[in-house]
Design an enzyme around this catalytic site. Structure first.
Site, mmCIF file in Angstrom:
data_model
loop_
_atom_site.group_PDB
_atom_site.id
_atom_site.type_symbol
_atom_site.label_atom_id
_atom_site.label_comp_id
_atom_site.label_asym_id
_atom_site.label_seq_id
_atom_site.Cartn_x
_atom_site.Cartn_y
_atom_site.Cartn_z
ATOM 1 N N VAL A 140 0.849 -1.182 0.000
ATOM 2 C CA VAL A 140 0.000 0.000 0.000
ATOM 3 C C VAL A 140 0.891 1.240 0.000
ATOM 4 O O VAL A 140 1.885 1.279 0.725
ATOM 5 C CB VAL A 140 -0.953 -0.029 1.223
ATOM 6 C CG1 VAL A 140 -1.526 1.338 1.532
ATOM 7 C CG2 VAL A 140 -2.083 -1.022 0.975
ATOM 8 N N GLN A 168 -3.768 -6.361 -7.007
ATOM 9 C CA GLN A 168 -4.291 -6.982 -5.795
ATOM 10 C C GLN A 168 -5.510 -6.222 -5.282
ATOM 11 O O GLN A 168 -5.487 -4.993 -5.175
ATOM 12 C CB GLN A 168 -3.244 -7.028 -4.689
ATOM 13 C CG GLN A 168 -3.757 -7.920 -3.554
ATOM 14 C CD GLN A 168 -2.979 -7.799 -2.278
ATOM 15 O OE1 GLN A 168 -2.841 -6.711 -1.737
ATOM 16 N NE2 GLN A 168 -2.470 -8.917 -1.784
ATOM 17 N N CYS A 210 -3.702 -8.911 5.085
ATOM 18 C CA CYS A 210 -3.551 -7.626 5.788
ATOM 19 C C CYS A 210 -4.074 -7.760 7.219
ATOM 20 O O CYS A 210 -5.249 -8.075 7.436
ATOM 21 C CB CYS A 210 -4.318 -6.528 5.048
ATOM 22 S SG CYS A 210 -4.189 -4.945 5.893
ATOM 23 N N LYS A 268 -3.165 -14.373 -1.849
ATOM 24 C CA LYS A 268 -1.997 -14.197 -0.962
ATOM 25 C C LYS A 268 -2.483 -14.389 0.472
ATOM 26 O O LYS A 268 -3.406 -13.698 0.907
ATOM 27 C CB LYS A 268 -1.403 -12.804 -1.163
ATOM 28 C CG LYS A 268 -0.227 -12.486 -0.243
ATOM 29 C CD LYS A 268 0.438 -11.175 -0.670
ATOM 30 C CE LYS A 268 1.601 -10.777 0.208
ATOM 31 N NZ LYS A 268 1.172 -10.011 1.395
ATOM 32 N N HIS A 315 2.664 -15.912 2.977
ATOM 33 C CA HIS A 315 3.445 -15.094 3.913
ATOM 34 C C HIS A 315 3.431 -15.888 5.219
ATOM 35 O O HIS A 315 2.391 -15.955 5.889
ATOM 36 C CB HIS A 315 2.796 -13.714 4.071
ATOM 37 C CG HIS A 315 3.502 -12.844 5.064
ATOM 38 N ND1 HIS A 315 2.978 -11.674 5.544
ATOM 39 C CD2 HIS A 315 4.718 -12.975 5.669
ATOM 40 C CE1 HIS A 315 3.820 -11.123 6.405
ATOM 41 N NE2 HIS A 315 4.876 -11.886 6.495
ATOM 42 N N ASN A 343 6.780 -15.755 0.757
ATOM 43 C CA ASN A 343 6.916 -14.343 1.116
ATOM 44 C C ASN A 343 7.290 -14.221 2.595
ATOM 45 O O ASN A 343 6.815 -14.983 3.433
ATOM 46 C CB ASN A 343 5.593 -13.622 0.834
ATOM 47 C CG ASN A 343 5.546 -12.217 1.412
ATOM 48 O OD1 ASN A 343 4.619 -11.861 2.130
ATOM 49 N ND2 ASN A 343 6.554 -11.409 1.132
ATOM 50 N N GLY A 344 8.139 -13.235 2.857
ATOM 51 C CA GLY A 344 8.570 -12.969 4.229
ATOM 52 C C GLY A 344 10.060 -13.195 4.367
ATOM 53 O O GLY A 344 10.571 -14.277 4.074
ATOM 54 N N ALA A 395 9.018 -7.748 -0.005
ATOM 55 C CA ALA A 395 8.368 -6.450 0.229
ATOM 56 C C ALA A 395 9.387 -5.449 0.785
ATOM 57 O O ALA A 395 9.964 -4.654 0.027
ATOM 58 C CB ALA A 395 7.180 -6.612 1.168
ATOM 59 N N ARG A 396 9.666 -5.522 2.094
ATOM 60 C CA ARG A 396 10.500 -4.479 2.703
ATOM 61 C C ARG A 396 11.892 -4.411 2.091
ATOM 62 O O ARG A 396 12.443 -3.323 1.890
ATOM 63 C CB ARG A 396 10.605 -4.724 4.214
ATOM 64 C CG ARG A 396 9.309 -4.450 4.958
ATOM 65 C CD ARG A 396 9.354 -5.049 6.329
ATOM 66 N NE ARG A 396 9.516 -6.496 6.298
ATOM 67 C CZ ARG A 396 9.931 -7.248 7.306
ATOM 68 N NH1 ARG A 396 10.251 -6.682 8.453
ATOM 69 N NH2 ARG A 396 10.032 -8.551 7.185
HETATM 70 C C1 FMN Z 1 4.598 -0.639 3.386
HETATM 71 C C2 FMN Z 1 3.930 -1.976 3.234
HETATM 72 C C3 FMN Z 1 2.709 -2.075 2.607
HETATM 73 C C4 FMN Z 1 2.085 -3.311 2.452
HETATM 74 N N1 FMN Z 1 0.912 -3.402 1.756
HETATM 75 C C5 FMN Z 1 0.388 -4.636 1.462
HETATM 76 C C6 FMN Z 1 -0.714 -4.786 0.583
HETATM 77 O O1 FMN Z 1 -1.229 -3.814 0.023
HETATM 78 N N2 FMN Z 1 -1.182 -6.047 0.362
HETATM 79 C C7 FMN Z 1 -0.615 -7.160 0.947
HETATM 80 O O2 FMN Z 1 -1.065 -8.279 0.686
HETATM 81 N N3 FMN Z 1 0.444 -7.032 1.761
HETATM 82 C C8 FMN Z 1 0.967 -5.829 2.010
HETATM 83 N N4 FMN Z 1 2.097 -5.730 2.777
HETATM 84 C C9 FMN Z 1 2.729 -6.955 3.288
HETATM 85 C C10 FMN Z 1 3.806 -7.409 2.304
HETATM 86 O O3 FMN Z 1 3.282 -7.644 1.019
HETATM 87 C C11 FMN Z 1 4.501 -8.685 2.809
HETATM 88 O O4 FMN Z 1 3.543 -9.703 2.914
HETATM 89 C C12 FMN Z 1 5.164 -8.502 4.174
HETATM 90 O O5 FMN Z 1 5.792 -7.238 4.292
HETATM 91 C C13 FMN Z 1 6.204 -9.605 4.407
HETATM 92 O O6 FMN Z 1 7.221 -9.549 3.430
HETATM 93 P P1 FMN Z 1 8.680 -8.963 3.760
HETATM 94 O O7 FMN Z 1 9.201 -9.760 4.936
HETATM 95 O O8 FMN Z 1 9.451 -9.201 2.484
HETATM 96 O O9 FMN Z 1 8.519 -7.520 4.109
HETATM 97 C C14 FMN Z 1 2.716 -4.488 2.967
HETATM 98 C C15 FMN Z 1 3.950 -4.383 3.612
HETATM 99 C C16 FMN Z 1 4.562 -3.147 3.736
HETATM 100 C C17 FMN Z 1 5.918 -3.079 4.414
#
Ligand code: FMN
Length: 372
Positions: free
Chosen positions: A30, A84, A113, A170, A205, A238-239, A285-286
């Protein structure tokens, strides 16, 4: 707007497997996974990019929501894009999917989420308790896209030159993994046909709804689920995908480089990480936010990735505050072991004082300088 040609996401999975590697994807985020960012990560080896979560109901009702939430490029190569949605109604999701299908490779449902506002609306992670509803949303969407003329026949349609579209989900995991298995079984469906299933692919995730993102992913849960379902449906992990040279697991589609030092013998040994032979791909993601060049093998963000992003952001504009946030992330220490940052803490504080794009461009030029 004219229709665009897209490669079917399952074809991307197929090609990566033939190349002996995992599929590389960038996560829905987001605010952040907007067009300029997606184009940037695509330039650095990301195979498939997710949009941020878009609320299906608002998207269907408001042209302002449609204009601000979903932007694609018609002039430069369009990264394979999965839109998504946040949805809790088969009708709303299938309508919204019908609207974006001409301009995207597939649609995905956010069942992860954890935010309280989303769960209160039965969106995001709350859907992990509503497996029949998720299945019904998937089925309604497939049926709507099929009646619109899209090729949603899973593997059978993966070679379709332009009409192939995917429908995916997801998820997070439950504390009691049997509930996650019930969820996956229900959503996959039991068609009895080999390869037959309701969704094209699944992203896991491996955290529960209440696991903070600072806690490492639940590797045992991921290992069990990938082993159980990896033959039936392509799975993205993921994660904690922080750098390619130190994944939290090993895979035959990824050359393991992680080693660890045995504290007793002092010997460097092969990593004892779980082995996931049935895993199809990765979603970050991050880490990719901080280092869009992650899948090109960089373990820290290079200056050229910041430049690429700035060029993309000029062509596919974002609100200035968002641009500044992206640049700040890219210039800070990343998520992996390499904590080298493009800017020092003091320089990052100066960066925050840039008040517009011109300011920011000048600042970055000066900091990058010939010395870097
Ligand atoms: C800033 C931010 C926004 C996110 N927005 C969404 C989103 O819109 N939809 C979703 O399924 N997950 C969202 N997530 C979760 C990530 O897609 C991901 O599942 C989660 O951060 C774990 O991955 P990572 O360890 O690589 O960060 C968001 C995460 C972050 C950090």
């Amino acid at each position: 707007m004219t229709e665009l040609d897209f490669i079917h996401p399952l074809k991307i999975f197929d090609l990566a497997k033939k190349e002996g590697r995992l599929v590389y994807t960038s996560a829905p985020m987001v605010r952040y996974s907007k067009l300029a960012f997606r184009q940037t990560v695509y330039e650095y080896g990301t195979d498939i990019c997710w949009t941020p979560m878009i609320l299906a109901k608002e998207f269907n009702r408001s042209h302002v929501a449609r204009d601000s939430d979903f932007t694609i490029s018609t002039t430069t190569p369009q990264p394979p894009t999965i839109v998504q949605f946040g949805a809790n109604s088969p009708l709303e999701l299938s309508r919204a999917s019908s609207l974006v299908a001409p301009y995207a490779s597939g649609v995905d449902i956010n069942c992860g989420c954890p935010q309280s506002w989303a769960c209160a609306e039965t969106l995001g992670a709350a859907l992990m308790e509503k497996r029949e509803l998720v299945r019904d949303m998937v089925l309604a969407t497939r049926s709507r896209l099929a009646s619109d003329g899209w090729a949603v026949g899973l593997d059978a349609d993966m070679h379709h030159p332009s009409k192939g579209r995917s429908v995916s989900v997801k998820i997070r995991v439950h504390k009691d993994l049997r509930k996650t298995m019930d969820f996956i079984e229900t959503v996959l469906g039991d068609s009895g046909v080999p390869g037959g299933r309701n969704i094209d692919f699944l992203t896991i995730h491996a955290r529960t709804r209440s696991t903070p993102s600072s806690t490492p992913i639940l590797l045992d849960a991921l290992e069990i689920l990938v082993d159980k379902y990896g033959d039936r449906v392509p799975i993205l992990a993921n994660g904690d995908i922080f750098t390619l040279n130190a994944l939290p697991f090993n895979s035959p589609l990824h050359t393991p480089t992680a080693t660890f030092t045995n504290s007793r013998s002092g010997m460097v040994e092969e990593s004892p990480l779980p082995f996931l032979p049935k895993l199809a791909g990765l979603m970050s993601a991050r880490a990719i936010l901080a280092n869009p060049a992650l899948y090109a093998g960089y373990d820290a963000c290079p200056w050229e990735a910041v430049e690429t992003f700035m060029v993309k952001a000029a062509r596919a504009p974002l609100p200035y505050k968002l641009v500044l946030h992206h640049v700040h992330e890219m210039c800070s220490p990343g998520m992996g072991a390499n904590k080298k940052a493009l800017l020092t803490k003091q320089e990052r504080a100066e960066l925050q004082k840039c008040i517009n794009m011109i300011d920011l461009i000048d600042f970055l030029e000066e900091k990058k300088g010939p010395k870097r």
